[in-house]
Design a protein around this motif. Structure first.
Motif, short mmCIF file in Angstrom:
data_model
loop_
_atom_site.label_atom_id
_atom_site.label_comp_id
_atom_site.label_asym_id
_atom_site.label_seq_id
_atom_site.Cartn_x
_atom_site.Cartn_y
_atom_site.Cartn_z
N GLN A 1 84.45 41.50 21.26
CA GLN A 1 83.14 42.03 21.66
C GLN A 1 82.46 40.99 22.54
O GLN A 1 82.71 39.80 22.42
CB GLN A 1 82.29 42.39 20.46
N GLU B 1 77.79 40.45 21.38
CA GLU B 1 77.60 41.23 20.14
C GLU B 1 77.66 42.74 20.34
O GLU B 1 77.16 43.50 19.52
CB GLU B 1 76.32 40.81 19.43
N THR C 1 83.49 37.31 21.28
CA THR C 1 83.95 36.98 19.94
C THR C 1 84.97 38.01 19.46
O THR C 1 84.92 39.18 19.84
CB THR C 1 82.78 36.93 18.94
#
Length: 137
Positions: free
Chosen positions: A67, A70, A101
């Motif tokens: 992602q 976020e 991430t």
């Protein structure tokens, strides 16, 4: 089905690239030379692109693995590919920056990539030292 075939091919290429680090004569006569740096460059390139393509194939087939800021990675195919390769590079060479991430199975894949990133220089140094000692002794 094609995606799984590509994943197997990528894993095979990564494995064969890493295999050369552990062969007794892989680095023979290449101690601290430009050939050694080129050799490491090609190993790192194979790993970086291989994992980047793994992330990309997963994302393109609906398996969320990374992602960005976020939010689930979205945008054009080129943007997704660039982000996957960027994430692969930041994972391989460091612990990442936090802007992209891993999620889900991507966490396991990124841990594996990070471990490989730390293992490559260590195995290169050990292999070089062992070869030098065998040459002298």
């Amino acid at each position: 089905m094609i995606a799984y075939l590509f994943i197997l091919i990528i894993i095979f290429c990564i494995s064969m690239s890493l295999r050369t680090l552990f062969l007794p004569n892989a680095l023979q006569d290449k101690f601290l030379s430009w050939e050694s740096f080129a050799y490491l460059f090609f190993i790192y390139s194979t790993i970086l692109l291989g994992f980047g393509l793994l992330y990309f194939i997963c994302m393109e087939n609906g398996i969320a693995v990374i992602q960005e800021n976020e939010e689930l990675l979205s945008g054009s195919t080129l943007h997704t590919l660039q982000t996957c390769i960027y994430f692969s590079g930041s994972t391989l060479f460091s612990v990442g920056y936090g802007d992209v991430t891993p999620i889900g199975i991507g966490r396991v894949i990124s841990i594996l990539e990070g471990m490989i990133g730390y293992t490559i220089p260590a195995s290169f140094v050990v292999r070089t030292v062992v070869d030098i000692q065998q040459e002298r002794g």
